[in-house]
Structure formats: structure tokens, C-alpha cells
Design an enzyme around this catalytic site. Structure first.
Site, PDB file in Angstrom:
ATOM      1  N   ASP A  56     -10.671   1.936   4.225  1.00  0.00           N
ATOM      2  CA  ASP A  56     -10.331   3.351   4.427  1.00  0.00           C
ATOM      3  C   ASP A  56     -11.139   4.290   3.548  1.00  0.00           C
ATOM      4  O   ASP A  56     -10.970   5.507   3.633  1.00  0.00           O
ATOM      5  CB  ASP A  56      -8.846   3.599   4.074  1.00  0.00           C
ATOM      6  CG  ASP A  56      -7.881   2.918   5.019  1.00  0.00           C
ATOM      7  OD1 ASP A  56      -8.239   2.697   6.191  1.00  0.00           O
ATOM      8  OD2 ASP A  56      -6.755   2.615   4.566  1.00  0.00           O
TER       9      ASP A  56
ATOM     10  N   GLU B 292       0.864  -1.188   0.000  1.00  0.00           N
ATOM     11  CA  GLU B 292       0.000   0.000   0.000  1.00  0.00           C
ATOM     12  C   GLU B 292       0.895   1.230   0.000  1.00  0.00           C
ATOM     13  O   GLU B 292       1.758   1.377   0.866  1.00  0.00           O
ATOM     14  CB  GLU B 292      -0.896  -0.009   1.246  1.00  0.00           C
ATOM     15  CG  GLU B 292      -1.917   1.116   1.200  1.00  0.00           C
ATOM     16  CD  GLU B 292      -2.312   1.645   2.571  1.00  0.00           C
ATOM     17  OE1 GLU B 292      -3.404   2.207   2.690  1.00  0.00           O
ATOM     18  OE2 GLU B 292      -1.513   1.524   3.529  1.00  0.00           O
TER      19      GLU B 292
END
Ligand code: TEU
Ligand code: CA
Length: 565
Positions: free
Chosen positions: A339, A265
Site C-alpha cells: 500500500d 493492521e
């Protein structure tokens, strides 16, 4: 199980806290996930990415790990974990763990020891700095740099006992590890090897592009309208990032089966950086999560200031990534994760064309080239959760943002409106299994409120309905598996500047696919060139979001999408 299965594969993200609660305490757990393996088999996914289930005080729902080799009791035991792993493997599904090693919890024994004394042997396992010269510890302006953290406040917290500050790019309970220290790196690699030896199939690496910081930390770039600066140039693509990733590769992955997958990520990563990181010959990572297509509906540099989606801009971004990693490297494809606000509420139409837009989002993205990542509930078309008041905020990032925006004079109603659109709590409401109270997620009181639309949007209602979003996801996944052109073919965009059409060709020399999607809630007139292509394309109409068996003429219905090939 094939090597590089992930090229045509689909990974399903489980956020364990919100997936399935087996014991009625309102918190999802590993046994809950074990009970739902059939759902994953039915969907046809290749792998699960499990968000953190490690021991943690839970300041950031497990992204603050206090013991990497223990299961948090609220999620179960190591026996439960092994049972989940074995249960998935028995059904041909791989398990990818979330590796959170840019930081630990402040309750991790490494940090406790590091903070215990200035001369602790573990002092340099974290990033400590004295106050700014001429400033007393804790006084205004004494922080070593003026950066703003990802979660709104300062990136430095004072340790009263020693008078020094430690760095935390996320919450105050997430101190950053010092990757310059070889002992830190060794400890992390040995932990990773321990999990791989236990049988896991890879890692999703949390903010892994932040691990290398410049040696000399200094004030960042000023940000208009903000008190604190942006220090990201000093840590998002630090001088030793490639070196650390290569070292990790040789210490952990070299010599293991290439079916093991790594995905990093990487907020703010550029295409050029991603191409280096995912170039197989460099032995770093298989793929990265980039954020560009998640930022096109935000005021640049902000997390919560939304602007209307400009579809041409979104496609332009995806096109650059597809092109940039076409020959070297590899892409990920995602609309959702824990998220992000729910894509159907954000880029789709969660009212009148809820079902059609949920399906169209899937077809348009997942027939591009890359590994597809779907987030729990996405396959049901789960939407954003209503937010009535600030008391309902659960996410540490949202709470901090609320506090700091209030302090700088923004009205509460404006803050709530921003969080309603972009807050992370939107994605973390309980998985909607059925229409009972608790949505079939829990027999008790769920830790996060169930979306009131669970009576209508749920897995039980969709399972046997061939027109459901769930049935569509099943078909898209199967389509990826059965049509090699999705993994191997080139991408040629059509009408790239069109504000409502999302259209492209896939071609591998043998087979051609034509993907057409209307990303709007109105009937649109198709460009003449596309009308002809649709008329002349070889093959059958498949994956139609409206379930129509036929080709459109000069117009395309709202949120209609399909593929011909
Ligand atoms: O997210 C990193 C990250 O960049 C996000 O904080 C992002 O900036 C924000 O969510 C945008 O709204 C990872 C995890 O996915 C996240 O859940 C953690 O909170 C964070 O790292 C810290 O571990
Ligand atoms: Ca539970």
C-alpha cells in the site's frame, strides 16, 4: 521451531500477483512463489506473509474476497497452496495468511444472500441502513451518513431493489460485515480454524481495528476542503474491538502453539491502544501495524499530499512507539508494503545514493526492537515505478482518487504528481528477478508494467555481489538472529532532534550496540559527543552501508550507516 520466534524474526511479504508468474499469463501465482522458495531461504527470512490468494473478483487485487476457503484460479489451486505451505515448512519458513474480515466482496455468497431481500436470513450479516429520513433513495443527501471512504467516494451504496444502503469503508465492491451479529463472528472463527488446521502459522489481519462500529452511525467530523466527512471516530476503535479480539483469541488461538503469530493492521491506532491490544496478558494480538511513521511526510488527514520528510519527526514517532511498547506489548518494524510508495524513493535517495540509502534504511529500522516485515523487492532496493498517464493507474484507490480530484477541479498534472509519490501502484510492479524482458517475473506480458530500471536493479545482478542491497539484507537478517540484544535490549536514542542523523544504542545489560546512520545525501559533521562514542565503542564495525572497514572521524559520508558492537 521455537515459540515466539518472531521477536528476533523477519517476515517477508509476498504480493502474489506481482511476485512470480509460472504460466506466462502475466499474473503472478502460487506455483511462481513455489519456484522462488530458494530466494527466501537465501535471504534467511523466518516467515512469509502472503497477501490474499483467495477467490476474488479482484476489484482490490484480492482484498475483496468472494470465498475464504478457495484459491482464486488465477493464482492456482488448493493443491498448489498445500505445496507452497509444505515447501516453505520443509525449509523452516512459516506461512502467515492475510485475513480480510472487516469486509467481503459483494460477490461473496453471504452478501449475495444478504442483498437478495430485506427479510433475507443473512440481511443482518452486513450493515444496511434506510435513506436519511425525508429523502428518497438515491436522491442527493439521502445517504445514511456523510462519510468519505478510504477510497475517496461515499461509504454507502444504494441497493436499488430494496431502497436501502449498505456500508463499504473501502470500494463499492467491499461491503463491511456486521460484526455485531454472532453468526458472522462464528463463521469467521470457523474459517480461521480451518486454515490453522491446514497448517498455516498465523494471520496478518487486514484493517482489524475497524470491525467494531458504534451502533448509532451519524455524520462525521467535517474535513477542511472536502465535501464528505471523516467518520473514523465511529469505527477505528469501536466499543467492542477488545471484546471481539478476545473472543477471537479464545475461539481460534487459545490452546494452539504460541509460535502462531497474529498481527493486526490498524490505521489510526494510537500507542496507548496498541499497548492494550498487544499486552500478552489480555489475549488479543501479538502485534499491530501502526501507520504514524508512514504519515509524517503527508499533509495530515490526506493520503496523497506529500510534504518533505522531517527526519526528527519520523524518529520522534518511532521513538514514542519503541518507548510505549517497551515493557508491555510488542512493535512491528516496516518501511514498505503493497500500500505504500517504495521507501528508497520516499525516505531514501533513489538516484545518486540508491544503494547506500537502501541499505541504511534497513540497518536503521530493523535493529530497533520489534518484528521486522520486509516487502518483496525491498531487499533489492526496488524503487517507485514511473507513471506517465492516468490510463496506467491500476489501483482502485488511485483510480477513484483521480476521478474525484478531477471532479473537484484539481489539475490532472497535480494529481499524477501526487500519485507518482504516494500511489499504491508504486509497490505493485513486478518483482525484478533478472534483466530479461518481463524482468524474469513473467514470460508473457505482465499485468503491471515492469520498472524500466529492472535491467540494473534485479536479483540476479545482486545475488553474488557482496556489496549489493540483497547481500546487505541477508546480513541484517542474520545479525538480528545472532544478536539477542536486538530483540531484548532497551533503546536509547542519541541526537534525536538532529535533522540528518538516525542514531541509537541498544543495550541488554551484557551487550551494547551503537547504530549510526546518515540519512542525507551530503557529508555531515558529527556532534562531538557522537565522535567520542564512535571512537570508544567496544566491538567491530559491522553492516557498513559503504563497505568501509573502519570508524569515521568527525564527519560521516552521505548515507553511510553502520553498527558497532
Ligand atoms: O489497507 C488498509 C488501509 O488503511 C489502506 O487502505 C490505506 O489507507 C491506504 O492504502 C493508504 O494509502 C488494507 C490493505 O492493506 C489494502 O491493500 C486494502 O486495499 C484495504 O485494507 C482494504 O482491504
Ligand atoms: Ca500466472
Amino acid at each position: 521451531m521455537d515459540n515466539e520466534w518472531w521477536r528476533s524474526g523477519v517476515v517477508y511479504q509476498i504480493y502474489p500477483r506481482s511476485f512470480a508468474d509460472s504460466n506466462g499469463d502475466g499474473i503472478g501465482d502460487l506455483r511462481g512463489a513455489i519456484n522462488k522458495i530458494d530466494h527466501l531461504v537465501d535471504l534467511g527470512v523466518d516467515a512469509v506473509w502472503l497477501s490474499p490468494m483467495y477467490k476474488s473478483p479482484g476489484d482490490d487485487n484480492g482484498y475483496d474476497v468472494s470465498d475464504y476457503q478457495a484459491i482464486d484460479p488465477q493464482y492456482g489451486t488448493m493443491e498448489d497452496f498445500d505445496e507452497l505451505l509444505a515447501g516453505l515448512h520443509a525449509r523452516g519458513i512459516r506461512l502467515v495468511l492475510d485475513l480480510v474480515v472487516n469486509h467481503t466482496s459483494d460477490e461473496h455468497e453471504w452478501f449475495v444472500e444478504s442483498a437478495s431481500a430485506i427479510d433475507s436470513p443473512k440481511r443482518d450479516w452486513y450493515i444496511w441502513r434506510p435513506p436519511r429520513p425525508g429523502h428518497a433513495p438515491g436522491s442527493k443527501g439521502a445517504e445514511p451518513t456523510d462519510w468519505e471512504s478510504f477510497f475517496s467516494e461515499s461509504t454507502w451504496k444504494l441497493d436499488e431493489a430494496s431502497g436501502e444502503y449498505f456500508l463499504h469503508l473501502f470500494s463499492t465492491k467491499q461491503p463491511d460485515l456486521n460484526w455485531e451479529n454472532p453468526r458472522v463472528r462464528e463463521a469467521i472463527y470457523s474459517m480461521m480454524n480451518w486454515w490453522l488446521d491446514r497448517g498455516v502459522d498465523g494471520f496478518r489481519m487486514d484493517v482489524i481495528n475497524l470491525i467494531s462500529k458504534v451502533a448509532d452511525l451519524r455524520d462525521g467530523e467535517p474535513v477542511p476542503g472536502k465535501v464528505r466527512s471523516d467518520g473514523s471516530a465511529q469505527y477505528t476503535y469501536g466499543p467492542r474491538l477488545h471484546e471481539f479480539l478476545q473472543e477471537m483469541h479464545s475461539a481460534v488461538f487459545a490452546g494452539r502453539p504460541s509460535a502462531i503469530v497474529t498481527v493486526g493492521e490498524m490505521p489510526r491506532v494510537t500507542v496507548e491502544q496498541a499497548r492494550l491490544i498487544t499486552d500478552a496478558s489480555r489475549h488479543e494480538l501479538d502485534m499491530v501495524f501502526q501507520f504514524e511513521h508512514m504519515e509524517v511526510d503527508k499533509v495530515p488527514g490526506t493520503r496523497y499530499e506529500s510534504i518533505p520528510l522531517n527526519l526528527a519527526r519520523l524518529k520522534g514517532s518511532l521513538a514514542r512507539w519503541q518507548e510505549g511498547l517497551a515493557d508491555t506489548g510488542w512493535n512491528t518494524l516496516y518501511w514498505n508494503n503493497h500500500d505504500q510508495a517504495r521507501a528508497v524513493s520516499r525516505y531514501g535517495d533513489d538516484r545518486e545514493y540508491w544503494r547506500e540509502s537502501a541499505k541504511t534504511l534497513a540497518t536503521a529500522l530493523y535493529l530497533l526492537r520489534g518484528t521486522a516485515f520486509i516487502y518483496q523487492g525491498e531487499e533489492l532496493g526496488m524503487t517507485n515505478t514511473p507513471l506517465e498517464s492516468a490510463d496506467e493507474l491500476l489501483d482502485v484507490a488511485a483510480r477513484n482518487y483521480h476521478r474525484s480530484a478531477m471532479a473537484s477541479g484539481v489539475s490532472e498534472s497535480a494529481i499524477l504528481a501526487q500519485l507518482r509519490r504516494a500511489g499504491r501502484d508504486n509497490a505493485r510492479s513486478p518483482m525484478q528477478w533478472d534483466s530479461q524482458a518481463g524482468a524474469g517475473f513473467s514470460a508473457g506480458i505482465p499485468w503491471s508494467k515492469v520498472n524500466p530500471n529492472a535491467d540494473r536493479i534485479n536479483a540476479a545482478a545482486q545475488r553474488d555481489d557482496p556489496l549489493s542491497v540483497l547481500a546487505h539484507y541477508r546480513r541484517v537478517i542474520k545479525f538480528r538472529h545472532e544478536n539477542d540484544v536486538v530483540a531484548s535490549g532497551r533503546v536509547d536514542w542519541l541526537a534525536l532532534d538532529h535533522p540528518e542523523l538516525f542514531t541509537y544504542l541498544r543495550n541488554n545489560g551484557d551487550v551494547q550496540l551503537l547504530v549510526v546512520a546518515n540519512f542525507s545525501s551530503r557529508v555531515i559533521d558529527l556532534p562531538e559527543e557522537l565522535v567520542e562514542r564512535i571512537r570508544d565503542a567496544q566491538g567491530a564495525v559491522q553492516l557498513d552501508s559503504l563497505g568501509i572497514d573502519g570508524r569515521p572521524g568527525a564527519q560521516l559520508a552521505p548515507w553511510r550507516s553502520f553498527v558497532i558492537g
